[in-house]
Motif scaffolding. Structure first.
Motif, short mmCIF file in Angstrom:
data_model
loop_
_atom_site.label_atom_id
_atom_site.label_comp_id
_atom_site.label_asym_id
_atom_site.label_seq_id
_atom_site.Cartn_x
_atom_site.Cartn_y
_atom_site.Cartn_z
N GLY A 73 36.11 -24.74 37.40
CA GLY A 73 35.91 -25.47 36.15
C GLY A 73 34.53 -25.26 35.56
O GLY A 73 34.38 -25.06 34.35
N ILE A 74 33.52 -25.30 36.40
CA ILE A 74 32.15 -25.10 35.93
C ILE A 74 31.97 -23.68 35.41
O ILE A 74 31.39 -23.47 34.34
CB ILE A 74 31.14 -25.39 37.07
N VAL A 75 32.49 -22.71 36.15
CA VAL A 75 32.36 -21.31 35.72
C VAL A 75 33.07 -21.09 34.39
O VAL A 75 32.55 -20.42 33.50
CB VAL A 75 32.92 -20.36 36.81
N LEU A 76 34.26 -21.69 34.22
CA LEU A 76 35.01 -21.53 32.97
C LEU A 76 34.30 -22.19 31.79
O LEU A 76 34.18 -21.59 30.72
CB LEU A 76 36.42 -22.09 33.12
N ILE A 77 33.83 -23.41 31.98
CA ILE A 77 33.14 -24.11 30.88
C ILE A 77 31.87 -23.37 30.47
O ILE A 77 31.63 -23.14 29.28
CB ILE A 77 32.81 -25.57 31.27
N VAL A 78 31.07 -22.98 31.45
CA VAL A 78 29.83 -22.25 31.14
C VAL A 78 30.17 -20.92 30.47
O VAL A 78 29.51 -20.53 29.49
CB VAL A 78 28.99 -22.04 32.41
N GLY A 79 31.20 -20.23 30.94
CA GLY A 79 31.61 -18.97 30.33
C GLY A 79 32.08 -19.14 28.89
O GLY A 79 31.76 -18.34 28.02
N VAL A 162 42.43 -14.20 34.94
CA VAL A 162 42.47 -15.63 34.63
C VAL A 162 41.21 -16.03 33.85
O VAL A 162 41.29 -16.72 32.83
CB VAL A 162 42.62 -16.47 35.91
N LEU A 163 40.05 -15.61 34.33
CA LEU A 163 38.80 -15.91 33.62
C LEU A 163 38.82 -15.36 32.21
O LEU A 163 38.42 -16.04 31.26
CB LEU A 163 37.60 -15.33 34.38
N TYR A 164 39.29 -14.14 32.05
CA TYR A 164 39.30 -13.48 30.74
C TYR A 164 40.22 -14.22 29.77
O TYR A 164 39.82 -14.54 28.65
CB TYR A 164 39.75 -12.03 30.90
N SER A 165 41.43 -14.53 30.20
CA SER A 165 42.39 -15.17 29.29
C SER A 165 42.02 -16.62 28.99
O SER A 165 42.12 -17.06 27.85
CB SER A 165 43.81 -15.06 29.85
N VAL A 166 41.60 -17.37 30.00
CA VAL A 166 41.23 -18.77 29.76
C VAL A 166 39.96 -18.85 28.92
O VAL A 166 39.85 -19.69 28.03
CB VAL A 166 41.09 -19.53 31.10
N ASN A 167 38.99 -17.95 29.18
CA ASN A 167 37.79 -17.92 28.35
C ASN A 167 38.10 -17.50 26.92
O ASN A 167 37.47 -17.99 25.98
CB ASN A 167 36.74 -16.97 28.94
N PHE A 168 39.06 -16.61 26.75
CA PHE A 168 39.44 -16.17 25.40
C PHE A 168 39.89 -17.36 24.55
O PHE A 168 39.36 -17.60 23.47
CB PHE A 168 40.55 -15.12 25.49
N VAL A 169 40.86 -18.10 25.04
CA VAL A 169 41.40 -19.23 24.26
C VAL A 169 40.38 -20.34 24.13
O VAL A 169 40.14 -20.86 23.03
CB VAL A 169 42.71 -19.74 24.91
N GLY A 170 39.74 -20.72 25.24
CA GLY A 170 38.75 -21.80 25.19
C GLY A 170 37.56 -21.48 24.29
O GLY A 170 37.07 -22.33 23.55
N SER A 171 37.12 -20.23 24.33
CA SER A 171 35.99 -19.83 23.49
C SER A 171 36.35 -19.84 22.01
O SER A 171 35.52 -20.21 21.17
CB SER A 171 35.50 -18.44 23.88
N LEU A 172 37.58 -19.44 21.69
CA LEU A 172 38.02 -19.51 20.29
C LEU A 172 37.95 -20.95 19.77
O LEU A 172 37.48 -21.19 18.66
CB LEU A 172 39.44 -18.99 20.16
#
Length: 192
Positions: A73-79, A162-172
């Protein structure tokens, strides 16, 4: 000798840690973004997308380094935050180098409407975040269902896809939230 050759060849057999699509897209985005910054070209749709995809690929790859030491979770939010900030900074830099105004005009926008839009965007991001972490991120599909996706983006076992796809949507979503927040701040400053 066969064991050494077998180990060497297994690194070339799919699924890879990082699939070919993120690699090619990140290289293309780096070239387009660097060219736009160096030659001070006008922001087009392709350059806009490249400005988003370049930090997305880099930050997803860098996130793999921190994944074993920190919570997912921390890695995804920071990313996601880092990708959104890098995209906005690249966008503003490209516009500024060209001499264009770096942000959208705020005169025709109503502050109350912008605050409602910000509120809804934050709720959408919160729902997305809850959905991602309450749902089965890594077990969402089996190798039979996701074989093509794993070939293109990388194996789930290695976490990059997983990191790439979740970061893609969350970052948008975060780009929208940060853009609206900046627009609200600019509107409040011009009102005073």
């Amino acid at each position: 000798m066969e064991a050494i050759v077998g180990e060497f060849m297994s690194s070339f057999s799919p699924p890879w840690v990082v699939g070919p699509v993120p690699v090619v897209v990140t290289i293309w985005a780096a070239y387009v973004t660097a060219t736009a910054l160096i030659h001070r070209r006008e922001m087009t749709g392709g350059r806009f997308i490249a400005a988003f995809l370049f930090p997305l690929g880099l930050i997803a790859a860098i996130s793999l380094i921190f994944l074993p030491r920190y919570d997912l979770g921390i890695v995804l939010i920071v990313g996601q935050v880092a990708t959104a900030i890098c995209f906005i900074a690249t966008y503003v830099l490209e516009k500024t180098l060209r001499g264009d105004p770096p942000s959208m005009p705020t005169e025709e926008s109503n502050l109350q409407n912008m605050l409602w839009t910000l509120y809804i965007a934050v709720i959408v991001y919160s729902i997305y975040y809850i959905f991602v972490f309450k749902g089965p991120i890594f077990g969402a599909c089996s190798i039979a269902k996701c074989y093509i996706l794993e070939l293109l983006f990388g194996g789930k076992v290695y976490s990059f896809s997983v990191l790439y796809s979740v970061n893609f949507v969350g970052s948008l979503i975060l780009v929208g939230v940060i853009s609206i927040l900046l627009k609200v701040i600019l509107k409040m400053q011009t009102r005073d």
